[in-house]
Design an enzyme around this catalytic site. Structure first.
Site, PDB file in Angstrom:
ATOM      1  N   LYS A 164       1.997 -14.033  -3.091  1.00 13.72           N
ATOM      2  CA  LYS A 164       1.445 -12.805  -3.652  1.00 13.72           C
ATOM      3  C   LYS A 164       2.553 -11.843  -4.050  1.00 13.72           C
ATOM      4  CE  LYS A 164       0.240  -9.188  -1.395  1.00 13.72           C
ATOM      5  NZ  LYS A 164      -0.371  -8.188  -0.486  1.00 13.72           N
ATOM      6  N   ASP A 198      -4.660 -10.799  -3.673  1.00 14.23           N
ATOM      7  CA  ASP A 198      -4.754  -9.929  -2.499  1.00 14.23           C
ATOM      8  C   ASP A 198      -6.217  -9.845  -2.075  1.00 14.23           C
ATOM      9  OD1 ASP A 198      -5.984  -8.317  -4.347  1.00 14.23           O
ATOM     10  OD2 ASP A 198      -4.546  -6.682  -4.211  1.00 14.23           O
TER      11      ASP A 198
END
Length: 211
Positions: free
Chosen positions: A121, A140
């Site tokens: 991420k 996320d």
């Protein structure tokens, strides 16, 4: 409407809603974005943006962060939560960048995820926003929630979700996909009480019986 058609329609509508997408975190270079993204784990962007100005004033360079006193660094990031782990990771990531990457934040996925505290991420966010390189889609909590609700994935693991999403969108849009879903997840399709009655995606949302 099949899954890809739905995905592209979601993108089209959100692109009109958010014509100038960019990270909510404040940053001026790849290192600052990496630090801010690491600090944003389990913390709000607003809180991180209050912490980073003093953080970068105290340790303005990667080499400064690598040489930071760990107790002082912990205190500086305390309000972002999990401060001991975050401080340790930032110091060690800075040290690795200095030792292995000649003081420059790397610009490949494999190199970025070799840094302490950096998973896909964070790496995707740095690559897309700081370098304009699209190797994946940052997943996320907002992206995870919205893509599941909108029927774009049946997975709950971020890596698997990312693999599900990548074929649905052109590569050059991958960075914006993250921004759009984060913005919309905060404003409308939030976790506890989604504002479905105000949702401009309701007519194509499987939650409303549309498939």
């Amino acid at each position: 409407m099949n899954k890809k058609e739905r995905a592209l329609e979601i993108y089209s509508r959100l692109a009109k809603r958010y014509p100038a997408p960019e990270p909510a975190l404040d940053w001026t270079n790849a290192w600052e974005l990496l630090v801010a993204t690491v600090l944003a784990a389990q913390c709000t962007d607003e809180r991180v943006n209050k912490v980073t100005p003093a953080l970068f004033k105290r340790w303005p360079s990667i080499s400064d962060m690598a040489a930071a006193d760990i107790a002082e660094l912990e205190e500086a990031v305390r309000s972002t939560g999990f401060f001991r782990n975050k401080a340790k990771n930032l110091k060690n990531a800075a040290a690795r960048i200095m030792d292995v990457f000649d003081g420059t934040v790397p610009s490949t996925m494999s190199d970025l995820i070799s840094l302490p505290g950096v998973a896909r991420k964070t790496a995707n966010i740095v690559l897309s926003n700081a370098y304009g390189i699209h190797e994946g889609i940052a997943v996320d909590t907002h992206v995870k929630r919205l893509t599941y609700r909108m029927g774009l994935t049946k997975n709950t693991d971020p890596v698997r979700i990312e693999k599900d999403l990548m074929p649905l969108y052109p590569r050059e849009t991958w960075g914006d996909v993250n921004h759009f879903l984060v913005y919309y997840g905060r404003e409308v399709c939030n976790a506890r009480s989604p504002r479905c009655g105000e949702c401009e995606l309701a007519d194509i949302c499987p939650k409303h019986g549309v498939d």
